[in-house]
Design an enzyme around this catalytic site. Structure first.
Site, PDB file in Angstrom:
ATOM      1  N   ASN A  50       0.811  -1.159   0.060  1.00  0.00           N
ATOM      2  CA  ASN A  50      -0.197  -0.052   0.067  1.00  0.00           C
ATOM      3  C   ASN A  50       0.789   1.289  -0.166  1.00  0.00           C
ATOM      4  OD1 ASN A  50       0.617  -0.813   2.639  1.00  0.00           O
ATOM      5  ND2 ASN A  50      -0.861   0.323   3.423  1.00  0.00           N
ATOM      6  N   GLU A  52       0.425   5.312   0.404  1.00  0.00           N
ATOM      7  CA  GLU A  52      -0.397   6.426   1.231  1.00  0.00           C
ATOM      8  C   GLU A  52      -0.239   7.875   0.499  1.00  0.00           C
ATOM      9  OE1 GLU A  52      -0.914   5.684   5.212  1.00  0.00           O
ATOM     10  OE2 GLU A  52      -2.188   3.985   5.027  1.00  0.00           O
ATOM     11  N   CYS A  61      -4.069   0.775  -2.393  1.00  0.00           N
ATOM     12  CA  CYS A  61      -4.098  -0.465  -1.679  1.00  0.00           C
ATOM     13  C   CYS A  61      -3.099  -1.436  -2.232  1.00  0.00           C
ATOM     14  CB  CYS A  61      -5.568  -1.282  -1.653  1.00  0.00           C
ATOM     15  SG  CYS A  61      -6.778  -0.376  -0.586  1.00  0.00           S
ATOM     16  N   GLU A  63      -3.084  -4.496  -3.259  1.00  0.00           N
ATOM     17  CA  GLU A  63      -3.709  -5.485  -4.087  1.00  0.00           C
ATOM     18  C   GLU A  63      -3.584  -4.666  -5.573  1.00  0.00           C
ATOM     19  OE1 GLU A  63      -4.993  -4.672  -1.184  1.00  0.00           O
ATOM     20  OE2 GLU A  63      -6.229  -6.518  -0.627  1.00  0.00           O
ATOM     21  N   CYS A 101     -10.336  -5.009   0.188  1.00  0.00           N
ATOM     22  CA  CYS A 101     -11.392  -4.057   0.180  1.00  0.00           C
ATOM     23  C   CYS A 101     -12.141  -4.269  -1.131  1.00  0.00           C
ATOM     24  CB  CYS A 101     -10.822  -2.665   0.418  1.00  0.00           C
ATOM     25  SG  CYS A 101     -10.511  -1.754  -1.032  1.00  0.00           S
ATOM     26  N   CYS A 104     -10.494  -3.259  -4.402  1.00  0.00           N
ATOM     27  CA  CYS A 104      -9.554  -3.944  -4.877  1.00  0.00           C
ATOM     28  C   CYS A 104      -9.985  -5.481  -5.193  1.00  0.00           C
ATOM     29  CB  CYS A 104      -8.764  -4.415  -3.498  1.00  0.00           C
ATOM     30  SG  CYS A 104      -7.448  -3.179  -3.118  1.00  0.00           S
TER      31      CYS A 104
HETATM   32  N1  THU Z   1      -5.236  -1.471   2.449  1.00  0.00           N
HETATM   33  C1  THU Z   1      -4.836  -2.331   1.463  1.00  0.00           C
HETATM   34  O1  THU Z   1      -3.654  -2.066   1.093  1.00  0.00           O
HETATM   35  N2  THU Z   1      -5.526  -3.240   0.906  1.00  0.00           N
HETATM   36  C2  THU Z   1      -6.942  -3.663   1.643  1.00  0.00           C
HETATM   37  O2  THU Z   1      -7.619  -4.412   1.017  1.00  0.00           O
HETATM   38  C3  THU Z   1      -7.377  -2.801   2.399  1.00  0.00           C
HETATM   39  C4  THU Z   1      -6.522  -1.666   3.004  1.00  0.00           C
HETATM   40  C5  THU Z   1      -4.473  -0.265   3.055  1.00  0.00           C
HETATM   41  C6  THU Z   1      -5.091   1.090   2.674  1.00  0.00           C
HETATM   42  C7  THU Z   1      -4.562   1.960   3.718  1.00  0.00           C
HETATM   43  O3  THU Z   1      -3.223   2.362   3.332  1.00  0.00           O
HETATM   44  C8  THU Z   1      -4.462   0.934   4.785  1.00  0.00           C
HETATM   45  O4  THU Z   1      -4.351  -0.562   4.337  1.00  0.00           O
HETATM   46  C9  THU Z   1      -5.328   1.113   6.043  1.00  0.00           C
HETATM   47  O5  THU Z   1      -6.870   1.255   5.479  1.00  0.00           O
END
Ligand code: THU
Length: 148
Positions: A50, A52, A61, A63, A101, A104
């Site tokens: 991920n 940010e 994310c 994925e 999520c 994704c």
């Molecule tokens: N996140 C992912 O990388 N994948 C997911 O399927 C769920 C959430 C990340 C996004 C964000 O940077 C952190 O987790 C907290 O939500």
């Protein structure tokens, strides 16, 4: 739709690749590190973590990063398996399994549809690994075929 078991990717090896990817997460705002590994039928593995942003809602994310890498590098054959792992920095993979999520799931559906597969998805946690097909995570998916 190819629903055969993942033949080219061992569960724990793919989870290890996802764990290694999580160590590259750029997540200074949530401090929640996620790694994903996509295993293709030709044996290739594409990982992502991920990423940010100071504008919080723009977070990518793991994925989605992995899928973007695969598609943009021309590595998208038949997607056999996906591994996801995450957790607070220093505790990746120790808590509840992290499931992809909603966004994704849709992104993974696109890359799976391109290769005509329904990949197994392994979500690793401290005590358990959830195993599902993508079609279970995203039933009745909207995909390329929906536009035909
Ligand atoms: N996140 C992912 O990388 N994948 C997911 O399927 C769920 C959430 C990340 C996004 C964000 O940077 C952190 O987790 C907290 O939500």
């Amino acid at each position: 739709m190819d629903r055969s078991p993942a033949m080219n990717h061992d569960r724990d090896t793919l989870i290890a690749a996802a764990r290694a990817a999580a160590s590259k997460a750029y997540a200074p705002y949530s401090n929640f590190h996620v790694g994903a590994a996509l295993g293709f039928a030709d044996g290739s593995v594409v990982t992502g973590a991920n990423v940010e942003n100071a504008s919080y809602g723009l977070a990518l994310c793991a994925e989605t990063v992995a899928a973007g890498k695969a598609l943009s590098e021309d590595w998208c054959g038949v997607l056999e398996a996906v591994a996801v792992i995450g957790g607070q920095a220093g505790a990746v993979g120790l808590g509840d399994p992290v499931t992809p999520c909603g966004r994704c799931r849709q992104v993974l559906n696109e890359i799976a549809a391109l290769g005509g597969s329904d990949p197994v998805v392994w979500c690793a946690g401290g005590d358990t690994v959830l195993e599902m097909r993508l079609s279970e995570l995203l039933p009745h998916a909207f995909g390329p075929q929906s536009l035909a």
